[in-house]
Design a protein around this motif. Structure first.
Motif, short mmCIF file in Angstrom:
data_model
loop_
_atom_site.label_atom_id
_atom_site.label_comp_id
_atom_site.label_asym_id
_atom_site.label_seq_id
_atom_site.Cartn_x
_atom_site.Cartn_y
_atom_site.Cartn_z
N MET A 77 0.83 -1.20 0.00
CA MET A 77 0.00 0.00 0.00
C MET A 77 0.87 1.26 0.00
O MET A 77 0.57 2.24 -0.69
N ALA A 78 1.96 1.23 0.75
CA ALA A 78 2.84 2.39 0.82
C ALA A 78 3.54 2.65 -0.51
O ALA A 78 3.97 3.77 -0.78
N ALA A 79 3.65 1.61 -1.34
CA ALA A 79 4.32 1.77 -2.64
C ALA A 79 3.43 2.42 -3.68
O ALA A 79 3.92 2.86 -4.72
N ILE A 80 2.13 2.50 -3.42
CA ILE A 80 1.23 3.18 -4.35
C ILE A 80 1.36 4.67 -4.10
O ILE A 80 1.10 5.14 -3.00
N PRO A 81 1.77 5.45 -5.09
CA PRO A 81 2.01 6.88 -4.86
C PRO A 81 0.73 7.64 -4.54
O PRO A 81 -0.35 7.28 -4.99
N ASP A 82 0.86 8.70 -3.77
CA ASP A 82 -0.29 9.48 -3.36
C ASP A 82 -1.14 10.00 -4.52
O ASP A 82 -2.36 10.05 -4.42
N PRO A 83 -0.55 10.43 -5.65
CA PRO A 83 -1.39 10.94 -6.74
C PRO A 83 -2.28 9.89 -7.39
O PRO A 83 -3.24 10.24 -8.07
N ALA A 84 -1.94 8.61 -7.22
CA ALA A 84 -2.68 7.54 -7.91
C ALA A 84 -4.11 7.46 -7.40
O ALA A 84 -4.34 7.33 -6.19
N ARG A 85 -5.05 7.50 -8.32
CA ARG A 85 -6.47 7.35 -7.98
C ARG A 85 -7.07 6.13 -8.67
O ARG A 85 -8.26 5.87 -8.54
N GLN A 86 -6.26 5.42 -9.42
CA GLN A 86 -6.67 4.16 -10.03
C GLN A 86 -5.55 3.15 -9.86
O GLN A 86 -4.37 3.48 -10.05
N ALA A 87 -5.91 1.93 -9.51
CA ALA A 87 -4.92 0.86 -9.33
C ALA A 87 -5.49 -0.45 -9.86
O ALA A 87 -6.52 -0.92 -9.35
N VAL A 88 -4.84 -1.01 -10.87
CA VAL A 88 -5.20 -2.33 -11.36
C VAL A 88 -4.41 -3.34 -10.53
O VAL A 88 -3.18 -3.42 -10.65
N VAL A 89 -5.08 -4.08 -9.68
CA VAL A 89 -4.40 -5.03 -8.80
C VAL A 89 -4.49 -6.42 -9.42
O VAL A 89 -5.58 -6.95 -9.63
N VAL A 90 -3.33 -6.98 -9.74
CA VAL A 90 -3.25 -8.31 -10.35
C VAL A 90 -2.70 -9.26 -9.29
O VAL A 90 -1.58 -9.10 -8.82
N THR A 91 -3.51 -10.24 -8.90
CA THR A 91 -3.17 -11.15 -7.81
C THR A 91 -3.00 -12.57 -8.32
O THR A 91 -3.95 -13.17 -8.83
N GLY A 92 -1.79 -13.10 -8.22
CA GLY A 92 -1.51 -14.45 -8.68
C GLY A 92 -1.79 -15.49 -7.61
O GLY A 92 -1.82 -15.19 -6.41
N ARG A 93 -1.97 -16.72 -8.04
CA ARG A 93 -2.26 -17.80 -7.10
C ARG A 93 -1.04 -18.22 -6.29
O ARG A 93 -1.15 -18.72 -5.18
N GLY A 94 0.14 -18.07 -6.85
CA GLY A 94 1.35 -18.48 -6.16
C GLY A 94 2.56 -17.98 -6.90
O GLY A 94 2.46 -17.48 -8.03
N PRO A 95 3.76 -18.12 -6.30
CA PRO A 95 4.97 -17.59 -6.92
C PRO A 95 5.32 -18.20 -8.27
O PRO A 95 5.99 -17.58 -9.08
N ASP A 96 4.85 -19.43 -8.51
CA ASP A 96 5.18 -20.12 -9.76
C ASP A 96 3.96 -20.40 -10.63
O ASP A 96 4.03 -21.16 -11.59
N SER A 97 2.84 -19.77 -10.30
CA SER A 97 1.60 -20.02 -11.03
C SER A 97 1.38 -18.98 -12.12
O SER A 97 1.66 -17.79 -11.92
N PRO A 98 0.82 -19.39 -13.27
CA PRO A 98 0.49 -18.44 -14.34
C PRO A 98 -0.95 -17.95 -14.30
O PRO A 98 -1.41 -17.29 -15.22
N VAL A 99 -1.68 -18.30 -13.24
CA VAL A 99 -3.09 -17.95 -13.14
C VAL A 99 -3.27 -16.83 -12.12
O VAL A 99 -2.70 -16.86 -11.03
#
Length: 245
Positions: free
Chosen positions: A62-84
């Motif tokens: 959360m801290a890495a998202i800059p203050d000016p950002a008002r849109q965030a596309v969050v891409v969440t993977g199933r695991g470190p080695d998963s392509p899904v």
């Protein structure tokens, strides 16, 4: 996507981020009424903590998202080695972050990397700006600068034998190892060619990518119409455990 070798025009992974979000601390105090019993002071609460946060993201991300950002596309993977993975566009309001629809998605064949290299078949972890778009097809109403070109071709088949045709009908360049303000097809690599590049969000072809994120064609059109440069959009990339740090 097919790794066309991009580099980081980035915000960077949360733990390497040089421009983290900052907030002013608001001290909340209440004055006691005349002759009323003394009240326990309300502790100071950081402004960001008072807002609705993005589910699944820990304090470092959360801290890495800059203050000016008002849109965030969050891409969440199933695991470190998963392509899904899944993708959700979040919009920041006065009350905090509001989530949109959840879209099924793919990332790279071998999962994720905190030090992406050309040909490693992993998607880069981190928070990156979204500045430019394009595609083989005409602009569907993108607010980001859109470059239509016959260069957006994806011949052959994917890792699971699926046809790649149409994968680059619409793309949004992820600002990893690239120059912002240029077509996604631009091959300038600030970090060097060995750090890969050409990391995009593009149309899903039904299987893992070389390093990109892919979502359905209808979802790509919706994303292109929603992303607004005046809202300083970013993409947050990672698998669930890493994002929760």
């Amino acid at each position: 996507m097919i790794d066309r070798r991009t580099t980081v025009g980035f915000l960077a992974a949360p733990f390497l981020l040089s421009g983290c979000g900052r907030d002013n601390t608001a001290a909340a105090r209440r004055e006691a009424a005349p002759n009323a019993p003394a009240r326990t002071p309300v502790p100071a609460v950081p402004a960001r903590a008072a807002l609705r946060q993005i589910p699944g993201l820990g304090p470092a991300v959360m801290a890495a998202i800059p203050d000016p950002a008002r849109q965030a596309v969050v891409v969440t993977g199933r695991g470190p080695d998963s392509p899904v993975c899944t993708a959700v566009l979040h919009e920041r309001t006065e009350a905090g972050w509001e989530a949109g629809q959840t879209w099924p998605a793919h990332n790279a064949l071998h999962g994720w990397s905190d030090h992406h290299m050309a040909g490693d078949l992993r998607s880069p972890l981190g928070v990156y700006t979204l500045s430019d778009a394009g595609g083989l097809l005409a602009d569907p109403g993108s607010r980001l600068p859109y470059a239509q070109s016959s260069g957006f071709v994806s011949p052959g088949t994917g890792f699971e034998g699926e046809p790649l045709a149409g994968s680059f009908d619409y793309v949004v360049a992820i600002d990893y190892n690239r120059e912002r303000g240029r077509s996604p097809l631009d091959w300038t690599r600030p970090l060097g060619a060995d750090r890969g590049g050409g990391i995009w969000i593009h149309v899903d072809h039904g299987g893992p990518t070389h390093g990109c994120i892919s979502i359905g064609k209808a979802h790509m059109k919706a994303l292109l119409r929603a992303l607004d440069p005046d809202r300083h959009p970013v993409v947050v990339l990672g698998y669930a455990d890493w994002l929760a740090r």
